[in-house]
Design an enzyme around this catalytic site. Structure first.
Site: not given
Ligand code: P53
Length: 476
Positions: A179, A372
């Protein structure tokens, strides 16, 4: 048949959110270790509040996380049982170079990932490795100011040389920076940036981004030199913007928001700074210091594929103050009145995935990889630790259908799909354990209590069936 025969189904994690073992095996400290759970987390990850070490007033969930450092064999066996073709994980920079600027790597750290990759191959699982998933050695932050310093490019280059050579034949899919656009929203978590009062933040962020972009091109170059089989991807926190109304100003606002994110991928995939970004920087007084040869490097070593995370679409308007904002996401957006939201306020939009895929494929004309996607939810296990997570199955099935439509009906070339947090892990945004994404339940709570026992959820068998049918059978 919608998906390629060699479609890479799997799941994704990041070192700091699952490994724990923060001070074992010669590992050094990183930014991602010192971000606590609680109200100070956001000021810290966004670079407003200084936290360069542990204190006794906070709880730091990454220290032990889900202890995958000691349990990876058990976890990979479960991934194998689900039929994973790939497992996306990140290496912790500080296991390989504890301080980041050493001449020689730490053998214990190198050996750890070598064993882990071999374990994956036992089950026919192809590792997909994120070189940096938000982590930056604390020593590089304290001594050089992290990515604001050009010297980081050289340290990152050393890391890449070491891992590409050591893992040749074991790993062929690489992502340079997780990201990469996170640097704009959570600069300390995303790139180790902490701001002093007189800093011009935008200047610092874009200069640091330039260093990451050059480092990414160098990584791509070396990866291809070491092994022509290597495939290198960029990684974007994606989610296309919709205009809130058909008012041309809203449409324009959406386009500008998209460009703020595309900027990084434009450089990594097309190999040059786009005209709109150069103009915008000029208007804002941002001056990127480049070294001789940077432009040629960027142009010559573009990525092989485009990977991205997708959780939600976004909404743009010129009158944001009149409207409700979404909650709980680092990427703030106006609330879309047509969409439902998760318990954390992340709006759910499967069609948005198809739209985002088409936007990216139209723009770059390179294979895509969804690395993801998933639903963060509260799971309540029964007395045997079993979770009936139909809500998660429903979320994933709807997104898989949209992804299938993009491939089958729109002709998007898609290499694979890895769900986020295939085993429950620590949330990056909030530091919670309670926000779970996994097919595998981990007994641990927000305060760090629990046995760490792993239990399959209902979605485990569902995903196994999805993979076995190569995405044909999405039924619950
Ligand atoms: P969490 C925010 C928005 C989009 C992606 O997020 C993001 C985030 C961070 O909050 O990060 C990615 O754990 C990231 C992961 C993360 C996952 O999204 O806040 O690449 O490390 O865990 C989900 O629910």
């Amino acid at each position: 048949m919608a998906f390629r025969k060699d479609f890479l189904w799997g799941g994704a994690t990041a070192a700091n959110q699952c490994e724990g073992g923060y001070n074992e095996g010669g590992r050094g400290l990183a930014n991602v270790d010192v971000v606590p759970i609680g109200k100070d987390r956001f000021p810290i990850i966004s670079g407003q509040m200084k936290m360069f070490d542990f204190d006794d007033k906070h709880f730091y969930p990454a220290k032990e996380a889900i202890d995958m450092y000691h349990r990876y064999k058990e976890d990979i066996a479960l991934f194998g049982e689900m039929g994973f073709k790939t497992y996306r994980l990140s290496i912790a920079w500080t296991r390989i170079f504890p301080n980041g600027d050493e001449a020689e790597p730490n053998e214990e750290g190198l050996k750890f990932y070598e064993d882990l990759f071999k374990e994956c191959h036992k089950y026919g699982i192809e590792p997909l490795v994120t070189i940096t998933h938000f982590d930056c050695p604390m020593h590089l932050i304290k001594k050089y100011g992290a990515w604001r310093s050009r010297e980081l490019v050289g340290f990152y280059e050393n890391l890449c040389k070491v891992i590409f050579n050591r893992y040749k034949g074991l790993v062929k899919y690489w992502l340079t920076f997780n990201e990469i656009n996170m640097i704009l929203h959570a600069p300390f978590m995303g790139a180790g940036l902490y701001f002093e009062e007189d800093d011009n933040k935008e200047q610092v962020k874009y200069q640091a981004a330039h260093h990451e972009l050059v480092a990414s091109a160098i990584a791509t170059k070396i990866a291809h030199e070491v092994d022509p089989e290597n495939k290198v991807g960029c990684m974007l926190a994606a989610g296309s913007n919709y205009p809130y109304t058909p008012k041309p100003e809203d449409v324009w606002a959406g386009k500008q928001n998209d460009r703020e994110n595309y900027f990084f991928i434009d450089v990594q995939s097309r190999g040059e700074y786009p005209a709109y970004a150069l103009k915008e920087m000029e208007r804002n007084g941002i001056e990127i210091k480049m070294e001789e040869g940077d432009k040629e490097l960027l142009k010559a070593h573009t990525v092989d594929f485009i990977s991205f995370s997708y959780y939600s679409s976004r909404v743009a308007t010129v009158d944001p103050e009149l409207l409700e904002q979404t909650q709980g996401n680092i990427f703030a957006s106006v609330k879309n009145p047509y969409l439902e939201a998760s318990e954390w306020g992340w709006q759910i939009d499967p069609l948005g995935l198809r739209i985002t895929m088409n936007d990216l494929y139209d723009r770059y004309q390179k294979p895509l990889f969804i690395v993801e996607n998933g639903l963060g939810a509260v799971d309540t296990p029964d007395e045997n630790g079993y979770v009936e997570d139909d809500y998660r199955i429903e979320y994933l099935a709807a997104h898989l259908q949209a992804m299938k439509d993009a491939v089958e009906l729109d002709g998007v070339d898609l290499w694979g799909y890895t769900t986020w947090g295939c085993i429950d892990l620590v949330s990056a945004g909030t530091g919670e354990m309670k926000k779970r994404y996994g097919f595998i339940y981990v007994d641990r709570d927000n305060e760090g209590n629990g046995t760490l026992k792993r239990t399959k959820k209902k979605s485990f068998d569902w995903y196994k069936k999805v993979i076995a049918s190569n995405g044909e059978d999405l039924s619950n």
